[in-house]
Each structure stands twice: as structure tokens, then as C-alpha cells.
Design a protein around this motif. Sequence first.
Motif, PDB file in Angstrom:
ATOM      1  N   SER A   1       0.811  -1.213   0.000  1.00 23.49           N
ATOM      2  CA  SER A   1       0.000   0.000   0.000  1.00 23.49           C
ATOM      3  C   SER A   1       0.850   1.271   0.000  1.00 23.49           C
ATOM      4  O   SER A   1       0.307   2.371  -0.048  1.00 23.49           O
ATOM      5  N   GLU A   2       2.160   1.123   0.037  1.00 19.28           N
ATOM      6  CA  GLU A   2       3.052   2.278  -0.041  1.00 19.28           C
ATOM      7  C   GLU A   2       2.878   2.961  -1.395  1.00 19.28           C
ATOM      8  O   GLU A   2       2.514   2.321  -2.381  1.00 19.28           O
ATOM      9  N   PRO A   3       3.147   4.256  -1.471  1.00 21.69           N
ATOM     10  CA  PRO A   3       3.068   4.953  -2.760  1.00 21.69           C
ATOM     11  C   PRO A   3       3.990   4.304  -3.804  1.00 21.69           C
ATOM     12  O   PRO A   3       5.018   3.718  -3.452  1.00 21.69           O
ATOM     13  N   LEU A   4       3.611   4.418  -5.044  1.00 20.82           N
ATOM     14  CA  LEU A   4       4.319   3.753  -6.139  1.00 20.82           C
ATOM     15  C   LEU A   4       5.796   4.129  -6.204  1.00 20.82           C
ATOM     16  O   LEU A   4       6.643   3.287  -6.478  1.00 20.82           O
ATOM     17  N   LEU A   5       6.122   5.368  -5.937  1.00 23.76           N
ATOM     18  CA  LEU A   5       7.506   5.820  -6.062  1.00 23.76           C
ATOM     19  C   LEU A   5       8.368   5.463  -4.854  1.00 23.76           C
ATOM     20  O   LEU A   5       9.580   5.600  -4.903  1.00 23.76           O
ATOM     21  N   ARG A   6       7.760   4.990  -3.773  1.00 22.45           N
ATOM     22  CA  ARG A   6       8.520   4.632  -2.571  1.00 22.45           C
ATOM     23  C   ARG A   6       8.823   3.145  -2.598  1.00 22.45           C
ATOM     24  O   ARG A   6       7.987   2.335  -2.958  1.00 22.45           O
ATOM     25  N   ASN A   7      10.016   2.776  -2.180  1.00 19.72           N
ATOM     26  CA  ASN A   7      10.432   1.380  -2.179  1.00 19.72           C
ATOM     27  C   ASN A   7       9.746   0.656  -1.018  1.00 19.72           C
ATOM     28  O   ASN A   7       9.998   0.958   0.140  1.00 19.72           O
ATOM     29  N   PRO A   8       8.871  -0.324  -1.300  1.00 23.40           N
ATOM     30  CA  PRO A   8       8.100  -0.972  -0.239  1.00 23.40           C
ATOM     31  C   PRO A   8       8.895  -1.977   0.581  1.00 23.40           C
ATOM     32  O   PRO A   8       8.438  -2.416   1.629  1.00 23.40           O
ATOM     33  N   SER A   9      10.086  -2.336   0.142  1.00 23.05           N
ATOM     34  CA  SER A   9      10.847  -3.354   0.869  1.00 23.05           C
ATOM     35  C   SER A   9      11.281  -2.868   2.249  1.00 23.05           C
ATOM     36  O   SER A   9      11.448  -3.670   3.169  1.00 23.05           O
ATOM     37  N   TRP A  10      11.428  -1.556   2.428  1.00 24.39           N
ATOM     38  CA  TRP A  10      11.830  -1.042   3.736  1.00 24.39           C
ATOM     39  C   TRP A  10      10.745  -1.290   4.777  1.00 24.39           C
ATOM     40  O   TRP A  10      11.044  -1.483   5.958  1.00 24.39           O
ATOM     41  N   VAL A  11       9.488  -1.295   4.358  1.00 22.09           N
ATOM     42  CA  VAL A  11       8.395  -1.579   5.287  1.00 22.09           C
ATOM     43  C   VAL A  11       8.533  -3.000   5.809  1.00 22.09           C
ATOM     44  O   VAL A  11       8.371  -3.256   7.011  1.00 22.09           O
ATOM     45  N   LEU A  12       8.871  -3.934   4.927  1.00 23.36           N
ATOM     46  CA  LEU A  12       9.025  -5.322   5.343  1.00 23.36           C
ATOM     47  C   LEU A  12      10.241  -5.510   6.242  1.00 23.36           C
ATOM     48  O   LEU A  12      10.204  -6.291   7.197  1.00 23.36           O
ATOM     49  N   VAL A  13      11.311  -4.813   5.950  1.00 19.39           N
ATOM     50  CA  VAL A  13      12.509  -4.908   6.789  1.00 19.39           C
ATOM     51  C   VAL A  13      12.186  -4.434   8.201  1.00 19.39           C
ATOM     52  O   VAL A  13      12.510  -5.110   9.193  1.00 19.39           O
ATOM     53  N   ARG A  14      11.517  -3.278   8.319  1.00 22.60           N
ATOM     54  CA  ARG A  14      11.157  -2.764   9.640  1.00 22.60           C
ATOM     55  C   ARG A  14      10.186  -3.690  10.353  1.00 22.60           C
ATOM     56  O   ARG A  14      10.293  -3.913  11.565  1.00 22.60           O
TER      57      ARG A  14
END
Length: 108
Positions: free
Chosen positions: A63-76
Motif C-alpha cells: 500500500s506504499e506509494p508507487l515511487l517509494r520502495n516498499p521493501s523497507w516496510v518489510l525490513v522494519r
Amino acid sequence: MNQSATSTKTVSGMSVLVNFVRSLTDLSRALRHRGEIRHLAEFDDRMLKDIGLTRSDVSCALSEPLLRNPSWVLVRSAERHSRGERSDRSSRPVRPVVPIVRQVKSCA
């Protein structure tokens, strides 16, 4: 003097070009990671738990914005789960900020 003005324009142009290429690289990486996270969404809950994630972690990342890398959400999220922290603090009951005042009967 003319040569220094030309070199300044060249340096500015190179700076803009470098920033543009960096932005394209970041976008490409974010889209590639988003595709990999879509594959994670196909895993069952047991498989996600084995890698330290939950289904809601994957949904939040996508659900992160398209231009933001969503992998950081999973790492956190994985780090938070490994430390045993609660991932969703909004699920616990919230106490009101202002105490509820009940009307007091007058003694007159």
C-alpha cells in the motif's frame, strides 16, 4: 571567462542528468521490489511466519506509494517482530484524552 561559464553550465547539466538517472534507478528498483513483494503475497501464513512476516505486513508494504520502495516496510516489520514488539498499536483500546464529565446535581 567564457570558458568558465561554459564549464559551469556543463557541471550544472551533469548534476541534473545524474539526479535524473538516480531517480530512474530508484524507480526501477522500487518497481522490481514491488513485484517481489507481490510474490510474497502468494505465500500462506505459515510460510510468511517462517520469514518473520505477517499477511498485514505484506499488505502494508504494497500500500506504499508507487515511487517509494516498499521493501523497507518489510525490513522494519521483520525487525519489529524479532524484537517482539506489537505491530499494530491501533488495535488496543484507546483512552479518551479528555475525561468524561458527568453532570452533577445541584444541592439547592
